[in-house]
Design a protein around this motif. Structure first.
Motif, PDB file in Angstrom:
ATOM      1  N   GLU A 110       1.096  -1.348   0.292  1.00  0.00           N
ATOM      2  CA  GLU A 110       0.113  -0.443   0.054  1.00  0.00           C
ATOM      3  C   GLU A 110       1.127   1.593  -0.071  1.00  0.00           C
ATOM      4  O   GLU A 110       0.652   2.358   0.206  1.00  0.00           O
ATOM      5  CB  GLU A 110      -0.671   0.271   0.764  1.00  0.00           C
ATOM      6  CG  GLU A 110      -0.113   0.154   2.458  1.00  0.00           C
ATOM      7  CD  GLU A 110       0.404  -0.279   3.377  1.00  0.00           C
ATOM      8  OE1 GLU A 110       0.909  -0.759   4.533  1.00  0.00           O
ATOM      9  OE2 GLU A 110       0.370  -2.013   2.691  1.00  0.00           O
ATOM     10  N   TYR A 113       0.731   3.461  -3.267  1.00  0.00           N
ATOM     11  CA  TYR A 113      -0.182   4.156  -3.265  1.00  0.00           C
ATOM     12  C   TYR A 113      -0.212   5.923  -3.105  1.00  0.00           C
ATOM     13  O   TYR A 113      -0.444   6.724  -3.548  1.00  0.00           O
ATOM     14  CB  TYR A 113      -1.177   3.983  -2.543  1.00  0.00           C
ATOM     15  CG  TYR A 113      -2.783   4.376  -2.956  1.00  0.00           C
ATOM     16  CD1 TYR A 113      -3.650   4.970  -3.851  1.00  0.00           C
ATOM     17  CD2 TYR A 113      -3.531   5.342  -1.986  1.00  0.00           C
ATOM     18  CE1 TYR A 113      -4.848   5.536  -4.345  1.00  0.00           C
ATOM     19  CE2 TYR A 113      -4.395   6.236  -2.240  1.00  0.00           C
ATOM     20  CZ  TYR A 113      -4.870   6.408  -3.296  1.00  0.00           C
ATOM     21  OH  TYR A 113      -6.219   7.176  -3.721  1.00  0.00           O
ATOM     22  N   ARG A 117      -0.340   8.604  -5.674  1.00  0.00           N
ATOM     23  CA  ARG A 117      -0.629  10.258  -5.246  1.00  0.00           C
ATOM     24  C   ARG A 117      -0.217  11.689  -5.006  1.00  0.00           C
ATOM     25  O   ARG A 117      -0.779  12.607  -5.905  1.00  0.00           O
ATOM     26  CB  ARG A 117      -1.467   9.977  -3.465  1.00  0.00           C
ATOM     27  CG  ARG A 117      -2.856   9.186  -3.819  1.00  0.00           C
ATOM     28  CD  ARG A 117      -3.787   9.472  -2.744  1.00  0.00           C
ATOM     29  NE  ARG A 117      -3.797  10.506  -2.722  1.00  0.00           N
ATOM     30  CZ  ARG A 117      -4.487  10.810  -1.177  1.00  0.00           C
ATOM     31  NH1 ARG A 117      -5.026  10.301  -0.291  1.00  0.00           N
ATOM     32  NH2 ARG A 117      -5.073  12.708  -1.630  1.00  0.00           N
ATOM     33  N   SER A 143      -7.917  10.127  -7.758  1.00  0.00           N
ATOM     34  CA  SER A 143      -7.346   9.864  -5.982  1.00  0.00           C
ATOM     35  C   SER A 143      -7.944   7.971  -6.502  1.00  0.00           C
ATOM     36  O   SER A 143      -8.112   7.119  -6.976  1.00  0.00           O
ATOM     37  CB  SER A 143      -8.559  10.081  -5.341  1.00  0.00           C
ATOM     38  OG  SER A 143      -7.673  10.813  -4.728  1.00  0.00           O
ATOM     39  N   TYR A 144      -9.510   8.500  -7.937  1.00  0.00           N
ATOM     40  CA  TYR A 144     -10.148   7.394  -8.125  1.00  0.00           C
ATOM     41  C   TYR A 144      -9.493   6.503  -9.121  1.00  0.00           C
ATOM     42  O   TYR A 144      -8.900   4.860  -9.060  1.00  0.00           O
ATOM     43  CB  TYR A 144     -11.082   7.836  -8.941  1.00  0.00           C
ATOM     44  CG  TYR A 144     -12.269   6.342 -10.195  1.00  0.00           C
ATOM     45  CD1 TYR A 144     -13.648   5.831  -9.418  1.00  0.00           C
ATOM     46  CD2 TYR A 144     -11.421   6.709 -11.270  1.00  0.00           C
ATOM     47  CE1 TYR A 144     -14.236   5.048 -10.326  1.00  0.00           C
ATOM     48  CE2 TYR A 144     -12.326   5.416 -12.216  1.00  0.00           C
ATOM     49  CZ  TYR A 144     -13.352   5.047 -11.635  1.00  0.00           C
ATOM     50  OH  TYR A 144     -13.739   3.870 -12.362  1.00  0.00           O
ATOM     51  N   GLY A 147      -6.581   4.967  -7.548  1.00  0.00           N
ATOM     52  CA  GLY A 147      -7.027   2.512  -6.869  1.00  0.00           C
ATOM     53  C   GLY A 147      -7.498   2.562  -7.188  1.00  0.00           C
ATOM     54  O   GLY A 147      -6.634   0.854  -7.328  1.00  0.00           O
TER      55      GLY A 147
END
Length: 181
Positions: A110, A113, A117, A143-144, A147
């Motif tokens: 993670e 991510y 970002r 973000s979408y 993700g």
């Protein structure tokens, strides 16, 4: 900092990073100590603390370095669409498969991510330089997008990275077509 000190600092940072990554092969990240990193790098704790506050800082800096490398590749490739960026993204991470497997082993995938970002707005500007979006719209859109992209990345790593970046991009394209229909 003069040029010689700068070169020594860069060399020390590389040695500490290499030491941490080597230790992550056989140890859980959470149990690795600064002392172990210094021993593996053949450097003093004093040198470590001159350059970093924690082992997490080493990992953050390494991820930042990878993000800069990715942005450079995107800049050279001049992609025009999200799918093209995704193909580059998966291809990039395939080249860093060993690192991804270290993160997987340590249940830390993670962290990618969070780095993604931070770099996403500048990558967006490279790909769509003339697109003006409201700050909130851009933030939510990125973000979408991230993700989904990182969810696919994690799934890919967990599945052994057996698919090619082109196959993953095709799956993403098909997924997006299903979502809008």
């Amino acid at each position: 900092m003069n040029n010689m000190n700068y070169k020594i600092a860069l060399q020390s940072k590389k040695m500490l990073t290499d030491g941490l990554l080597k230790l992550m092969i056989t140890n859980d990240f959470s149990t690795i100590t600064v002392t172990q990193i210094c021993q593996e790098a053949n450097l003093s704790r004093r040198t470590f603390y001159r350059l970093y506050e924690s082992k997490e800082d080493i990992l953050s800096e390494y991820l930042f370095f990878l993000a800069e490398e990715f942005k450079s590749i995107v800049n050279e490739a001049v992609p025009k669409h999200y799918i093209e960026v995704a193909t580059i993204y998966f291809s990039f991470w395939k080249q860093h498969e060993d690192f991804l497997n270290l993160l997987k082993k340590n249940k830390m995938l993670e962290v990618i991510y969070n780095t993604a970002r931070e770099m996403a707005p500048s990558v967006f500007k490279m790909v769509k330089p003339n697109t003006q979006l409201d700050v909130d719209i851009l933030s939510f859109a990125l973000s979408y997008s991230l993700g989904g992209l990182n969810g696919m990345l994690i799934q890919w790593v967990e599945d052994g990275m057996r698919l090619s970046s082109d196959q993953l991009a095709a799956i993403l394209k098909q997924t997006l077509q299903i979502a809008v229909n």
